[in-house]
Design a protein around this motif. Structure first.
Motif, PDB file in Angstrom:
ATOM      1  N   VAL A 158      23.172  13.467  83.854  1.00  0.00           N
ATOM      2  CA  VAL A 158      23.320  13.376  82.391  1.00  0.00           C
ATOM      3  C   VAL A 158      23.115  11.936  81.933  1.00  0.00           C
ATOM      4  O   VAL A 158      22.472  11.684  80.916  1.00  0.00           O
ATOM      5  CB  VAL A 158      24.699  13.902  81.942  1.00  0.00           C
ATOM      6  N   GLY A 159      23.655  10.986  82.681  1.00  0.00           N
ATOM      7  CA  GLY A 159      23.486   9.582  82.319  1.00  0.00           C
ATOM      8  C   GLY A 159      22.026   9.169  82.299  1.00  0.00           C
ATOM      9  O   GLY A 159      21.572   8.495  81.368  1.00  0.00           O
ATOM     10  N   ILE A 160      21.295   9.579  83.308  1.00  0.00           N
ATOM     11  CA  ILE A 160      19.862   9.279  83.354  1.00  0.00           C
ATOM     12  C   ILE A 160      19.151   9.926  82.177  1.00  0.00           C
ATOM     13  O   ILE A 160      18.292   9.308  81.533  1.00  0.00           O
ATOM     14  CB  ILE A 160      19.269   9.725  84.704  1.00  0.00           C
ATOM     15  N   ASP A 161      19.528  11.166  81.863  1.00  0.00           N
ATOM     16  CA  ASP A 161      18.928  11.850  80.719  1.00  0.00           C
ATOM     17  C   ASP A 161      19.255  11.142  79.404  1.00  0.00           C
ATOM     18  O   ASP A 161      18.398  11.019  78.524  1.00  0.00           O
ATOM     19  CB  ASP A 161      19.399  13.304  80.650  1.00  0.00           C
ATOM     20  N   LEU A 162      20.484  10.664  79.260  1.00  0.00           N
ATOM     21  CA  LEU A 162      20.859   9.945  78.033  1.00  0.00           C
ATOM     22  C   LEU A 162      20.073   8.641  77.890  1.00  0.00           C
ATOM     23  O   LEU A 162      19.668   8.278  76.778  1.00  0.00           O
ATOM     24  CB  LEU A 162      22.360   9.653  78.015  1.00  0.00           C
ATOM     25  N   ILE A 163      19.865   7.959  78.986  1.00  0.00           N
ATOM     26  CA  ILE A 163      19.049   6.745  78.934  1.00  0.00           C
ATOM     27  C   ILE A 163      17.625   7.098  78.506  1.00  0.00           C
ATOM     28  O   ILE A 163      17.026   6.417  77.675  1.00  0.00           O
ATOM     29  CB  ILE A 163      19.073   6.012  80.293  1.00  0.00           C
ATOM     30  N   GLY A 164      17.099   8.198  79.054  1.00  0.00           N
ATOM     31  CA  GLY A 164      15.775   8.665  78.651  1.00  0.00           C
ATOM     32  C   GLY A 164      15.708   9.009  77.174  1.00  0.00           C
ATOM     33  O   GLY A 164      14.748   8.655  76.484  1.00  0.00           O
ATOM     34  N   VAL A 165      16.736   9.681  76.675  1.00  0.00           N
ATOM     35  CA  VAL A 165      16.795  10.004  75.248  1.00  0.00           C
ATOM     36  C   VAL A 165      16.786   8.716  74.435  1.00  0.00           C
ATOM     37  O   VAL A 165      16.059   8.596  73.442  1.00  0.00           O
ATOM     38  CB  VAL A 165      18.056  10.849  74.909  1.00  0.00           C
ATOM     39  N   GLY A 166      17.583   7.744  74.854  1.00  0.00           N
ATOM     40  CA  GLY A 166      17.631   6.481  74.132  1.00  0.00           C
ATOM     41  C   GLY A 166      16.288   5.789  74.076  1.00  0.00           C
ATOM     42  O   GLY A 166      15.871   5.293  73.020  1.00  0.00           O
ATOM     43  N   VAL A 167      15.584   5.777  75.183  1.00  0.00           N
ATOM     44  CA  VAL A 167      14.263   5.137  75.233  1.00  0.00           C
ATOM     45  C   VAL A 167      13.285   5.879  74.321  1.00  0.00           C
ATOM     46  O   VAL A 167      12.536   5.259  73.548  1.00  0.00           O
ATOM     47  CB  VAL A 167      13.749   5.065  76.687  1.00  0.00           C
ATOM     48  N   VAL A 168      13.296   7.204  74.382  1.00  0.00           N
ATOM     49  CA  VAL A 168      12.401   8.001  73.537  1.00  0.00           C
ATOM     50  C   VAL A 168      12.710   7.756  72.055  1.00  0.00           C
ATOM     51  O   VAL A 168      11.798   7.584  71.240  1.00  0.00           O
ATOM     52  CB  VAL A 168      12.504   9.503  73.882  1.00  0.00           C
ATOM     53  N   VAL A 169      13.980   7.721  71.696  1.00  0.00           N
ATOM     54  CA  VAL A 169      14.375   7.496  70.305  1.00  0.00           C
ATOM     55  C   VAL A 169      13.933   6.105  69.846  1.00  0.00           C
ATOM     56  O   VAL A 169      13.413   5.943  68.734  1.00  0.00           O
ATOM     57  CB  VAL A 169      15.900   7.692  70.128  1.00  0.00           C
ATOM     58  N   MET A 170      14.117   5.099  70.693  1.00  0.00           N
ATOM     59  CA  MET A 170      13.704   3.743  70.302  1.00  0.00           C
ATOM     60  C   MET A 170      12.186   3.636  70.148  1.00  0.00           C
ATOM     61  O   MET A 170      11.701   3.028  69.186  1.00  0.00           O
ATOM     62  CB  MET A 170      14.212   2.720  71.317  1.00  0.00           C
ATOM     63  N   ILE A 171      11.446   4.234  71.058  1.00  0.00           N
ATOM     64  CA  ILE A 171       9.985   4.217  70.945  1.00  0.00           C
ATOM     65  C   ILE A 171       9.553   4.946  69.682  1.00  0.00           C
ATOM     66  O   ILE A 171       8.696   4.470  68.930  1.00  0.00           O
ATOM     67  CB  ILE A 171       9.322   4.818  72.201  1.00  0.00           C
ATOM     68  N   GLY A 172      10.175   6.099  69.432  1.00  0.00           N
ATOM     69  CA  GLY A 172       9.866   6.838  68.198  1.00  0.00           C
ATOM     70  C   GLY A 172      10.171   6.021  66.959  1.00  0.00           C
ATOM     71  O   GLY A 172       9.392   5.998  66.002  1.00  0.00           O
ATOM     72  N   ALA A 173      11.312   5.336  66.968  1.00  0.00           N
ATOM     73  CA  ALA A 173      11.704   4.526  65.811  1.00  0.00           C
ATOM     74  C   ALA A 173      10.688   3.424  65.545  1.00  0.00           C
ATOM     75  O   ALA A 173      10.444   3.063  64.388  1.00  0.00           O
ATOM     76  CB  ALA A 173      13.080   3.918  66.043  1.00  0.00           C
ATOM     77  N   LEU A 174      10.092   2.896  66.591  1.00  0.00           N
ATOM     78  CA  LEU A 174       9.120   1.818  66.417  1.00  0.00           C
ATOM     79  C   LEU A 174       7.727   2.322  66.059  1.00  0.00           C
ATOM     80  O   LEU A 174       6.993   1.646  65.339  1.00  0.00           O
ATOM     81  CB  LEU A 174       9.063   0.972  67.692  1.00  0.00           C
ATOM     82  N   LEU A 175       7.375   3.523  66.529  1.00  0.00           N
ATOM     83  CA  LEU A 175       6.018   4.036  66.293  1.00  0.00           C
ATOM     84  C   LEU A 175       5.879   4.897  65.041  1.00  0.00           C
ATOM     85  O   LEU A 175       4.836   4.838  64.372  1.00  0.00           O
ATOM     86  CB  LEU A 175       5.548   4.833  67.513  1.00  0.00           C
ATOM     87  N   VAL A 176       6.879   5.695  64.733  1.00  0.00           N
ATOM     88  CA  VAL A 176       6.762   6.655  63.627  1.00  0.00           C
ATOM     89  C   VAL A 176       6.387   6.002  62.300  1.00  0.00           C
ATOM     90  O   VAL A 176       5.513   6.518  61.586  1.00  0.00           O
ATOM     91  CB  VAL A 176       8.057   7.511  63.497  1.00  0.00           C
ATOM     92  N   PRO A 177       6.998   4.889  61.912  1.00  0.00           N
ATOM     93  CA  PRO A 177       6.637   4.301  60.611  1.00  0.00           C
ATOM     94  C   PRO A 177       5.152   3.949  60.490  1.00  0.00           C
ATOM     95  O   PRO A 177       4.593   3.979  59.392  1.00  0.00           O
ATOM     96  CB  PRO A 177       7.503   3.039  60.525  1.00  0.00           C
TER      97      PRO A 177
END
Length: 108
Positions: free
Chosen positions: A53-72
């Motif tokens: 779960v911890g590894i998955d949460l880190i993955g979620v965090g990375v995906v969310v940060m990349i999305g936050a930077l690219l989506v705009p």
């Protein structure tokens, strides 16, 4: 810009929550971690499930940060499309992480 920062911070929070779980620093408890009857019944299962779960949460965090930077860049920075796309990314990433974690728990 503020919206982008908020989603990056959200991604950092997911990572911060995932790191202690992935490193096995959180013992069985009733507050934090992947708490099910199965994980609470055996410390070995607790640590294995929470590491995943911890590894998955880190993955979620990375995906969310990349999305936050690219989506705009794809939405022209407009508020509604940006928050909608970022929201879909967050919900989708969390849904995948939850499904993956439940699948792995079944295999323990």
């Amino acid at each position: 810009m503020l919206l982008q920062l908020l989603f990056v911070l959200e991604g950092l929070l997911f990572c911060a929550a995932g790191v202690p779980l992935a490193l096995g620093r959180v013992g069985p408890n009733s507050i934090f971690g992947f708490r099910t009857a199965k994980t609470l019944s055996d410390p070995a299962i607790w640590y294995a499930a929470n590491r995943s779960v911890g590894i998955d949460l880190i993955g979620v965090g990375v995906v969310v940060m990349i999305g936050a930077l690219l989506v705009p860049h794809f939405t022209g920075g407009r508020y509604v499309p940006t928050i909608t796309a970022d929201g879909v990314i967050v919900v989708g990433a969390v849904a995948v992480a939850v499904a993956r974690s439940l699948w792995k728990l079944r295999r323990l």
